[in-house]
Scaffold this motif. Structure first.
Motif, PDB file in Angstrom:
ATOM      1  N   VAL A 145      -4.199   5.078  -1.852  1.00 56.86           N
ATOM      2  CA  VAL A 145      -5.128   6.092  -1.341  1.00 56.86           C
ATOM      3  C   VAL A 145      -4.556   7.476  -1.606  1.00 56.86           C
ATOM      4  O   VAL A 145      -3.344   7.641  -1.748  1.00 56.86           O
ATOM      5  N   PRO A 146      -5.438   8.485  -1.678  1.00 57.12           N
ATOM      6  CA  PRO A 146      -4.944   9.858  -1.826  1.00 57.12           C
ATOM      7  C   PRO A 146      -4.050  10.246  -0.644  1.00 57.12           C
ATOM      8  O   PRO A 146      -4.253   9.773   0.476  1.00 57.12           O
TER       9      PRO A 146
ATOM     10  N   HIS B 205       0.826  -1.196   0.000  1.00 61.60           N
ATOM     11  CA  HIS B 205       0.000   0.000   0.000  1.00 61.60           C
ATOM     12  C   HIS B 205       0.863   1.249   0.000  1.00 61.60           C
ATOM     13  O   HIS B 205       2.029   1.208   0.382  1.00 61.60           O
ATOM     14  N   CYS B 206       0.247   2.351  -0.440  1.00 61.68           N
ATOM     15  CA  CYS B 206       0.916   3.652  -0.384  1.00 61.68           C
ATOM     16  C   CYS B 206      -0.105   4.749  -0.590  1.00 61.68           C
ATOM     17  O   CYS B 206      -1.214   4.507  -1.049  1.00 61.68           O
ATOM     18  N   ARG B 207       0.310   5.948  -0.226  1.00 62.21           N
ATOM     19  CA  ARG B 207      -0.486   7.140  -0.499  1.00 62.21           C
ATOM     20  C   ARG B 207       0.152   7.837  -1.699  1.00 62.21           C
ATOM     21  O   ARG B 207       1.373   7.907  -1.803  1.00 62.21           O
TER      22      ARG B 207
ATOM     23  N   GLN C  91      -7.108  10.229  -6.801  1.00 58.99           N
ATOM     24  CA  GLN C  91      -8.324  10.987  -6.503  1.00 58.99           C
ATOM     25  C   GLN C  91      -9.216  10.249  -5.513  1.00 58.99           C
ATOM     26  O   GLN C  91     -10.043  10.848  -4.840  1.00 58.99           O
ATOM     27  N   ARG C  92      -9.061   8.925  -5.460  1.00 60.13           N
ATOM     28  CA  ARG C  92      -9.878   8.085  -4.572  1.00 60.13           C
ATOM     29  C   ARG C  92      -9.072   6.831  -4.238  1.00 60.13           C
ATOM     30  O   ARG C  92      -8.069   6.538  -4.878  1.00 60.13           O
ATOM     31  N   ALA C  93      -9.538   6.107  -3.240  1.00 62.93           N
ATOM     32  CA  ALA C  93      -8.878   4.846  -2.881  1.00 62.93           C
ATOM     33  C   ALA C  93      -9.136   3.810  -3.973  1.00 62.93           C
ATOM     34  O   ALA C  93     -10.225   3.749  -4.547  1.00 62.93           O
ATOM     35  N   ILE C  94      -8.116   3.010  -4.256  1.00 56.57           N
ATOM     36  CA  ILE C  94      -8.191   1.970  -5.284  1.00 56.57           C
ATOM     37  C   ILE C  94      -7.602   0.690  -4.697  1.00 56.57           C
ATOM     38  O   ILE C  94      -6.538   0.720  -4.064  1.00 56.57           O
ATOM     39  N   GLY C  95      -8.291  -0.414  -4.924  1.00 59.05           N
ATOM     40  CA  GLY C  95      -7.788  -1.704  -4.468  1.00 59.05           C
ATOM     41  C   GLY C  95      -7.622  -2.671  -5.618  1.00 59.05           C
ATOM     42  O   GLY C  95      -8.305  -2.555  -6.645  1.00 59.05           O
TER      43      GLY C  95
END
Length: 152
Positions: A105-106, A67-69, A74-78
């Motif tokens: 995530v942003p 994971h990372c920011r 623009q929005r969280a992506i999985g």
């Protein structure tokens, strides 16, 4: 944030040939960049590798949650990945990883990021969830199974 808000069928990959931690993260970065406008594969990969340098995101039991920011998000992506063969991921239990959930995530979404990571860690700590995900054989089956189990 719930799993059904994060995950889409195009970013649910069953039986990916991983090879190595780096190669899986490169592949995931490319696939996410193809689906998410405004995100470059190089930026995603750089963010994920940068986070791995701080410590492995392999949480044990064959699971990793890279994971990372990202400023550009623009929005969280999985993205959910089931590998054909487990790979070394420097996990905390030294076991190879065959299930990955990549989360972007942003940058400003610190609280959301932590809550989502906690939700994912709890979901993947359940042995029945891991067994059901590992028993899938198609992308759609992996997607459907993940969403069904996340609700239960």
């Amino acid at each position: 944030m719930s799993l059904h808000e994060l995950l889409t069928p195009p970013l649910t990959i069953c039986n990916l040939d991983g090879g190595s931690k780096k190669r899986v993260l490169e592949t995931a970065s490319k696939l996410i960049a193809e689906q998410a406008q405004g995100l470059a594969a190089e930026d995603i990969f750089s963010g994920l590798i940068g986070r791995e340098r701080l410590g492995s995101t392999g949480i044990g039991s064959g699971i990793a949650i890279p994971h990372c920011r990202l400023d550009q998000a623009q929005r969280a992506i999985g993205m959910l990945i089931k590998l054909v063969e487990p790979i070394d991921f420097d996990a905390i239990d030294n076991q190879p990883v065959d299930l990955l959930f990549v989360l972007l995530v942003p940058s400003e979404a610190s609280d959301e990021h932590l809550q989502t990571l906690a939700m994912l860690a709890e979901l993947f700590s359940r042995q029945e969830v891991l067994a059901a995900l590992r028993d899938t054989s198609t992308d759609q089956q992996l997607f459907d199974t993940a969403l069904r189990l996340a609700k239960g």
